[in-house]
Design an enzyme around this catalytic site. Structure first.
Site, PDB file in Angstrom:
ATOM      1  N   ASN A  81       0.787  -1.283  -0.013  1.00 35.79           N
ATOM      2  CA  ASN A  81       0.051  -0.173  -0.009  1.00 35.79           C
ATOM      3  C   ASN A  81       0.765   1.340   0.087  1.00 35.79           C
ATOM      4  O   ASN A  81       2.000   1.223   0.282  1.00 35.79           O
ATOM      5  CB  ASN A  81      -0.824  -0.098   1.359  1.00 35.79           C
ATOM      6  CG  ASN A  81      -2.158  -0.794   1.006  1.00 35.79           C
ATOM      7  OD1 ASN A  81      -2.778  -0.762  -0.140  1.00 35.79           O
ATOM      8  ND2 ASN A  81      -2.476  -1.747   1.899  1.00 35.79           N
ATOM      9  N   HIS A  82       0.210   2.342  -0.403  1.00 42.97           N
ATOM     10  CA  HIS A  82       0.814   3.726  -0.312  1.00 42.97           C
ATOM     11  C   HIS A  82       0.185   4.507   0.793  1.00 42.97           C
ATOM     12  O   HIS A  82      -1.113   4.164   0.997  1.00 42.97           O
ATOM     13  CB  HIS A  82       0.794   4.138  -1.397  1.00 42.97           C
ATOM     14  CG  HIS A  82       1.805   3.776  -2.703  1.00 42.97           C
ATOM     15  ND1 HIS A  82       2.311   4.686  -3.465  1.00 42.97           N
ATOM     16  CD2 HIS A  82       2.043   2.595  -2.877  1.00 42.97           C
ATOM     17  CE1 HIS A  82       3.170   4.089  -4.255  1.00 42.97           C
ATOM     18  NE2 HIS A  82       3.046   2.704  -3.898  1.00 42.97           N
ATOM     19  N   ARG A  83       0.805   5.498   1.303  1.00 44.41           N
ATOM     20  CA  ARG A  83      -0.145   6.547   2.067  1.00 44.41           C
ATOM     21  C   ARG A  83      -1.247   7.248   1.311  1.00 44.41           C
ATOM     22  O   ARG A  83      -1.126   7.727   0.477  1.00 44.41           O
ATOM     23  CB  ARG A  83       1.139   7.499   2.496  1.00 44.41           C
ATOM     24  CG  ARG A  83       0.383   8.759   3.493  1.00 44.41           C
ATOM     25  CD  ARG A  83       1.729  10.004   3.517  1.00 44.41           C
ATOM     26  NE  ARG A  83       2.092  10.405   2.076  1.00 44.41           N
ATOM     27  CZ  ARG A  83       3.189  10.023   1.648  1.00 44.41           C
ATOM     28  NH1 ARG A  83       3.972   9.305   2.031  1.00 44.41           N
ATOM     29  NH2 ARG A  83       3.266  10.656   0.522  1.00 44.41           N
ATOM     30  N   THR A  89       0.225  10.532  -2.796  1.00 45.88           N
ATOM     31  CA  THR A  89       0.497   8.969  -2.250  1.00 45.88           C
ATOM     32  C   THR A  89       2.007   8.499  -2.735  1.00 45.88           C
ATOM     33  O   THR A  89       2.036   7.406  -2.432  1.00 45.88           O
ATOM     34  CB  THR A  89      -0.528   8.116  -3.073  1.00 45.88           C
ATOM     35  OG1 THR A  89      -0.303   8.366  -4.574  1.00 45.88           O
ATOM     36  CG2 THR A  89      -1.974   8.419  -2.633  1.00 45.88           C
TER      37      THR A  89
END
Length: 213
Positions: A81-83, A89
């Site tokens: 996942n990314h922020r 992101t």
């Protein structure tokens, strides 16, 4: 009595159906006996099919017994996942240099979805993608090329992108009997005796057989 060896690499002479419990070594991945992956490169399942597999992130992949995993099916771990709670992101921290110095630690900013947990006797069609934190119940069927983003109830069929409920496999009575029976936990000799029940398409008769087993 000759019974397939759960410690063998391959289930048969074709050398494609690999019992992946015996090839996956990551400490945060648990796989039950007789779960197999069918592919010519099956022995490299951990590298090719459990992606973003970083134990320091803290999530686990747990797959039950007697699951059938078709070629190309992949499990995406949480560190993929990314922020998402900030303006961008983009993973600046992993690029190094001044970028890394000016932003918080990368892993600490990623959304944590928890463990991915797969039940027993789950069948995955070809090229499924299982997203982080998903729970899939016993006896479920995942249609080919599905992207599973949400939990799947036991003994249901789902498919599509994102995967959606199609139908229950059986009526509620039989599902409850199967969940109570837990045939996948039977001792090897008893499992041999249970095979005629497990492969019987007369489901009304199956209900009677389970109750008297």
């Amino acid at each position: 009595m000759k019974i397939p060896d759960p410690k063998a690499l391959f289930a048969n002479e074709y050398l494609t159906s690999c019992f992946i419990k015996n090839v996956v070594k990551a400490s945060h991945v648990e796989i039950g006996e007789y779960t197999y992956y069918d592919d010519e490169d099956a022995i490299h399942y951990e590298k090719n099919n459990i992606l973003f597999n970083y134990p320091e992130f803290g999530d686990h992949l747990i797959i039950g017994k007697f699951c059938s995993i078709a070629s190309g099916t992949q499990f995406i771990m949480g560190s993929a996942n990314h922020r998402i709670n900030s303006v961008s992101t983009y993973p600046f921290a992993v690029m190094g240099g001044e970028w890394a110095k000016r932003v918080p630690d990368h892993l600490s900013q990623l959304p944590f979805k928890g463990d991915t947990v797969i039940g027993n006797d789950v069948w995955f069609g070809r090229h499924c993608v299982i997203m982080p934190g998903v729970h899939i119940g016993d006896g479920a069927i995942i249609g080919a090329h599905s992207v599973v983003t949400k939990d799947v109830e036991p003994y249901t069929i789902v498919g599509g992108n994102p995967a959606r409920f199609i139908r229950k496999r059986f009526d509620d009575e039989l599902i409850e009997l199967l969940l109570q029976w837990k045939w996948w936990d039977l001792p090897p000799e008893q499992l041999v005796d249970a095979l005629p029940i497990l492969c019987n398409s007369d489901l009304d008769e199956v209900k009677k057989q389970i109750q008297s087993f």
